[in-house]
Motif scaffolding. Structure first.
Motif, PDB file in Angstrom:
ATOM      1  N   SER A  20      -4.667 -39.458 -47.290  1.00 44.37           N
ATOM      2  CA  SER A  20      -4.013 -39.179 -48.551  1.00 44.37           C
ATOM      3  C   SER A  20      -4.992 -37.968 -49.313  1.00 44.37           C
ATOM      4  CB  SER A  20      -3.987 -40.247 -49.581  1.00 44.37           C
ATOM      5  OG  SER A  20      -3.683 -40.100 -50.737  1.00 44.37           O
ATOM      6  N   LEU A  21      -6.200 -38.119 -49.235  1.00 45.69           N
ATOM      7  CA  LEU A  21      -7.090 -37.263 -49.680  1.00 45.69           C
ATOM      8  C   LEU A  21      -6.954 -35.587 -49.157  1.00 45.69           C
ATOM      9  CD1 LEU A  21     -10.340 -39.068 -50.821  1.00 45.69           C
ATOM     10  CD2 LEU A  21      -8.653 -38.161 -52.242  1.00 45.69           C
ATOM     11  N   ASN A  22      -6.966 -35.758 -47.676  1.00 44.71           N
ATOM     12  CA  ASN A  22      -6.938 -34.584 -46.875  1.00 44.71           C
ATOM     13  C   ASN A  22      -5.508 -34.054 -46.973  1.00 44.71           C
ATOM     14  OD1 ASN A  22      -9.317 -34.622 -45.617  1.00 44.71           O
ATOM     15  ND2 ASN A  22      -8.525 -36.043 -43.909  1.00 44.71           N
ATOM     16  N   GLU A  23      -4.432 -34.816 -47.164  1.00 44.77           N
ATOM     17  CA  GLU A  23      -2.962 -34.386 -47.517  1.00 44.77           C
ATOM     18  C   GLU A  23      -3.202 -33.579 -48.880  1.00 44.77           C
ATOM     19  OE1 GLU A  23       0.650 -33.198 -47.354  1.00 44.77           O
ATOM     20  OE2 GLU A  23      -0.471 -34.030 -45.759  1.00 44.77           O
ATOM     21  N   GLN A  24      -4.026 -34.305 -49.853  1.00 48.10           N
ATOM     22  CA  GLN A  24      -3.954 -33.532 -51.389  1.00 48.10           C
ATOM     23  C   GLN A  24      -4.601 -32.176 -51.099  1.00 48.10           C
ATOM     24  OE1 GLN A  24      -5.765 -36.308 -53.708  1.00 48.10           O
ATOM     25  NE2 GLN A  24      -3.802 -37.419 -54.417  1.00 48.10           N
ATOM     26  N   LEU A  25      -5.595 -32.276 -50.345  1.00 48.78           N
ATOM     27  CA  LEU A  25      -6.483 -31.110 -50.152  1.00 48.78           C
ATOM     28  C   LEU A  25      -5.611 -29.871 -49.652  1.00 48.78           C
ATOM     29  CD1 LEU A  25      -9.196 -29.767 -50.450  1.00 48.78           C
ATOM     30  CD2 LEU A  25      -9.915 -30.469 -48.155  1.00 48.78           C
ATOM     31  N   ALA A  26      -4.939 -30.239 -48.476  1.00 49.59           N
ATOM     32  CA  ALA A  26      -3.984 -29.167 -47.868  1.00 49.59           C
ATOM     33  C   ALA A  26      -2.994 -28.850 -48.606  1.00 49.59           C
ATOM     34  CB  ALA A  26      -3.295 -29.982 -46.694  1.00 49.59           C
ATOM     35  N   GLN A  27      -2.452 -29.546 -49.748  1.00 56.99           N
ATOM     36  CA  GLN A  27      -1.399 -29.214 -50.433  1.00 56.99           C
ATOM     37  C   GLN A  27      -1.954 -28.216 -51.788  1.00 56.99           C
ATOM     38  OE1 GLN A  27       0.405 -32.768 -51.994  1.00 56.99           O
ATOM     39  NE2 GLN A  27       1.488 -33.169 -50.340  1.00 56.99           N
ATOM     40  N   GLU A  28      -3.159 -28.479 -52.215  1.00 60.15           N
ATOM     41  CA  GLU A  28      -3.984 -27.561 -53.077  1.00 60.15           C
ATOM     42  C   GLU A  28      -4.250 -26.261 -52.570  1.00 60.15           C
ATOM     43  OE1 GLU A  28      -7.181 -29.593 -55.159  1.00 60.15           O
ATOM     44  OE2 GLU A  28      -5.996 -31.403 -55.582  1.00 60.15           O
ATOM     45  N   ARG A  29      -4.710 -26.188 -51.257  1.00 55.93           N
ATOM     46  CA  ARG A  29      -5.142 -25.158 -50.613  1.00 55.93           C
ATOM     47  C   ARG A  29      -3.836 -24.310 -50.494  1.00 55.93           C
ATOM     48  NH1 ARG A  29      -8.276 -25.553 -45.152  1.00 55.93           N
ATOM     49  NH2 ARG A  29      -9.617 -23.665 -45.841  1.00 55.93           N
ATOM     50  N   ASN A  30      -2.775 -24.797 -50.036  1.00 56.52           N
ATOM     51  CA  ASN A  30      -1.755 -24.080 -49.825  1.00 56.52           C
ATOM     52  C   ASN A  30      -1.077 -23.637 -51.196  1.00 56.52           C
ATOM     53  OD1 ASN A  30      -1.447 -24.422 -47.154  1.00 56.52           O
ATOM     54  ND2 ASN A  30      -0.051 -26.382 -47.250  1.00 56.52           N
ATOM     55  N   SER A  31      -1.221 -24.640 -52.269  1.00 58.20           N
ATOM     56  CA  SER A  31      -1.005 -23.980 -53.538  1.00 58.20           C
ATOM     57  C   SER A  31      -1.603 -22.818 -53.956  1.00 58.20           C
ATOM     58  CB  SER A  31      -0.928 -25.108 -54.419  1.00 58.20           C
ATOM     59  OG  SER A  31      -0.579 -24.828 -55.908  1.00 58.20           O
ATOM     60  N   PHE A  32      -2.900 -23.003 -53.736  1.00 56.42           N
ATOM     61  CA  PHE A  32      -3.911 -21.779 -54.374  1.00 56.42           C
ATOM     62  C   PHE A  32      -3.508 -20.403 -53.295  1.00 56.42           C
ATOM     63  CE2 PHE A  32      -8.178 -19.720 -53.803  1.00 56.42           C
ATOM     64  CZ  PHE A  32      -8.340 -19.468 -55.028  1.00 56.42           C
ATOM     65  N   GLN A  33      -3.212 -20.685 -52.036  1.00 64.13           N
ATOM     66  CA  GLN A  33      -3.017 -19.537 -51.191  1.00 64.13           C
ATOM     67  C   GLN A  33      -1.706 -18.843 -51.843  1.00 64.13           C
ATOM     68  OE1 GLN A  33      -3.470 -20.943 -47.189  1.00 64.13           O
ATOM     69  NE2 GLN A  33      -5.338 -20.167 -47.061  1.00 64.13           N
ATOM     70  N   THR A  34      -0.696 -19.737 -52.106  1.00 59.90           N
ATOM     71  CA  THR A  34       0.464 -19.200 -52.659  1.00 59.90           C
ATOM     72  C   THR A  34       0.351 -18.508 -53.983  1.00 59.90           C
ATOM     73  OG1 THR A  34       1.423 -20.942 -51.632  1.00 59.90           O
ATOM     74  CG2 THR A  34       2.858 -19.803 -53.340  1.00 59.90           C
ATOM     75  N   LYS A  35      -0.430 -19.025 -54.967  1.00 60.23           N
ATOM     76  CA  LYS A  35      -0.688 -18.277 -55.930  1.00 60.23           C
ATOM     77  C   LYS A  35      -1.388 -17.064 -55.950  1.00 60.23           C
ATOM     78  CE  LYS A  35      -1.153 -22.652 -59.131  1.00 60.23           C
ATOM     79  NZ  LYS A  35      -2.043 -23.149 -60.026  1.00 60.23           N
ATOM     80  N   LEU A  36      -2.417 -16.945 -54.920  1.00 60.93           N
ATOM     81  CA  LEU A  36      -3.233 -15.836 -54.791  1.00 60.93           C
ATOM     82  C   LEU A  36      -1.884 -14.606 -53.954  1.00 60.93           C
ATOM     83  CD1 LEU A  36      -6.416 -17.083 -53.042  1.00 60.93           C
ATOM     84  CD2 LEU A  36      -6.022 -15.816 -55.048  1.00 60.93           C
ATOM     85  N   ALA A  37      -1.412 -15.159 -53.128  1.00 60.09           N
ATOM     86  CA  ALA A  37      -0.194 -14.362 -52.338  1.00 60.09           C
ATOM     87  C   ALA A  37       0.817 -13.820 -53.581  1.00 60.09           C
ATOM     88  CB  ALA A  37       0.639 -15.145 -51.332  1.00 60.09           C
ATOM     89  N   SER A  38       1.289 -14.629 -54.438  1.00 62.27           N
ATOM     90  CA  SER A  38       1.981 -14.195 -55.624  1.00 62.27           C
ATOM     91  C   SER A  38       1.304 -12.977 -56.257  1.00 62.27           C
ATOM     92  CB  SER A  38       2.390 -15.199 -56.407  1.00 62.27           C
ATOM     93  OG  SER A  38       1.355 -15.785 -57.283  1.00 62.27           O
ATOM     94  N   MET A  39      -0.116 -13.000 -56.314  1.00 66.45           N
ATOM     95  CA  MET A  39      -0.916 -12.047 -57.062  1.00 66.45           C
ATOM     96  C   MET A  39      -0.834 -10.755 -55.946  1.00 66.45           C
ATOM     97  SD  MET A  39      -3.317 -13.891 -59.395  1.00 66.45           S
ATOM     98  CE  MET A  39      -4.024 -15.040 -58.293  1.00 66.45           C
ATOM     99  N   GLY A  40      -0.560 -10.909 -54.886  1.00 67.23           N
ATOM    100  CA  GLY A  40      -0.899  -9.862 -53.701  1.00 67.23           C
ATOM    101  C   GLY A  40      -2.279  -9.986 -53.334  1.00 67.23           C
ATOM    102  N   ILE A  41      -3.042 -11.136 -53.203  1.00 66.94           N
ATOM    103  CA  ILE A  41      -4.143 -11.368 -52.555  1.00 66.94           C
ATOM    104  C   ILE A  41      -4.017 -12.214 -51.384  1.00 66.94           C
ATOM    105  CG2 ILE A  41      -6.404 -12.336 -53.029  1.00 66.94           C
ATOM    106  CD1 ILE A  41      -6.048 -11.880 -55.909  1.00 66.94           C
ATOM    107  N   ASP A  42      -4.479 -11.809 -50.205  1.00 66.68           N
ATOM    108  CA  ASP A  42      -4.280 -12.616 -49.035  1.00 66.68           C
ATOM    109  C   ASP A  42      -5.671 -13.126 -48.686  1.00 66.68           C
ATOM    110  OD1 ASP A  42      -3.600 -13.569 -46.201  1.00 66.68           O
ATOM    111  OD2 ASP A  42      -4.711 -11.910 -45.379  1.00 66.68           O
TER     112      ASP A  42
END
Length: 127
Positions: A20-42
Motif C-alpha cells: 500500500s505504501l509503495n502504491e501511494q509512493l508511486a501515485q505521489e511520484r506520478n502526481s509530482f511528475q505530472t505537476k512538473l510536466a504541466s510546468m514544462g519540466i521533465d
C-alpha cells in the motif's frame, strides 16, 4: 500453531501495508511528475542536469586542487630560494665586515707609516 498463525497474519498485514505504501509512493511520484510536466519540466531532464552540474563541480574541484598544489609548490620553491638568498646575504655581510676590519687595520698601518715618515723628515739629518 496459534503463534505460527499470528506470525503469518502479521507478516501478511506487513506485506499489504508495504504494498500500500509503495502504491501511494508511486501515485505521489506520478502526481509530482505530472505537476512538473504541466510546468514544462521533465524530471529526467532535471536529473540529467543535476548529474551534469555535479560532474562539472567535481571537475572544477579537481582543477582547483591542482592549482592549489601548483601554487603551494611555487610558494615552497620561493621560500627555499629566499632562505638560500638570505644565507648568501648573511655570508656576504660577514665577509664584508671582515674586509672592512682588514682595510681599517691596513689604513691604521699606513697612517702610522705616514706619521713615522713625517717625523723622520722633520728630524735634523732625516732623509
Amino acid at each position: 500453531e496459534d503463534a505460527e498463525r499470528s506470525i503469518q497474519t502479521a507478516r501478511k498485514a506487513s506485506e499489504l501495508e508495504v504494498a500500500s505504501l509503495n502504491e501511494q509512493l508511486a501515485q505521489e511520484r506520478n502526481s509530482f511528475q505530472t505537476k512538473l510536466a504541466s510546468m514544462g519540466i521533465d524530471m529526467e531532464t532535471v536529473m540529467a542536469d543535476v548529474q551534469e552540474n555535479m560532474l562539472q563541480m567535481k571537475d572544477k574541484e579537481r582543477r582547483l586542487d591542482s592549482m592549489l598544489a601548483t601554487a603551494t609548490a611555487e610558494r615552497d620553491g620561493a621560500l627555499t630560494r629566499l632562505q638560500e638568498s638570505t644565507t648568501v646575504t648573511e655570508s656576504l655581510r660577514r665577509e664584508l665586515r671582515q674586509a672592512e676590519i682588514r682595510a681599517n687595520e691596513q689604513l691604521a698601518v699606513l697612517r702610522a707609516a705616514q706619521a713615522s715618515a713625517r717625523a723622520a723628515k722633520q728630524e735634523p739629518g732625516g732623509s
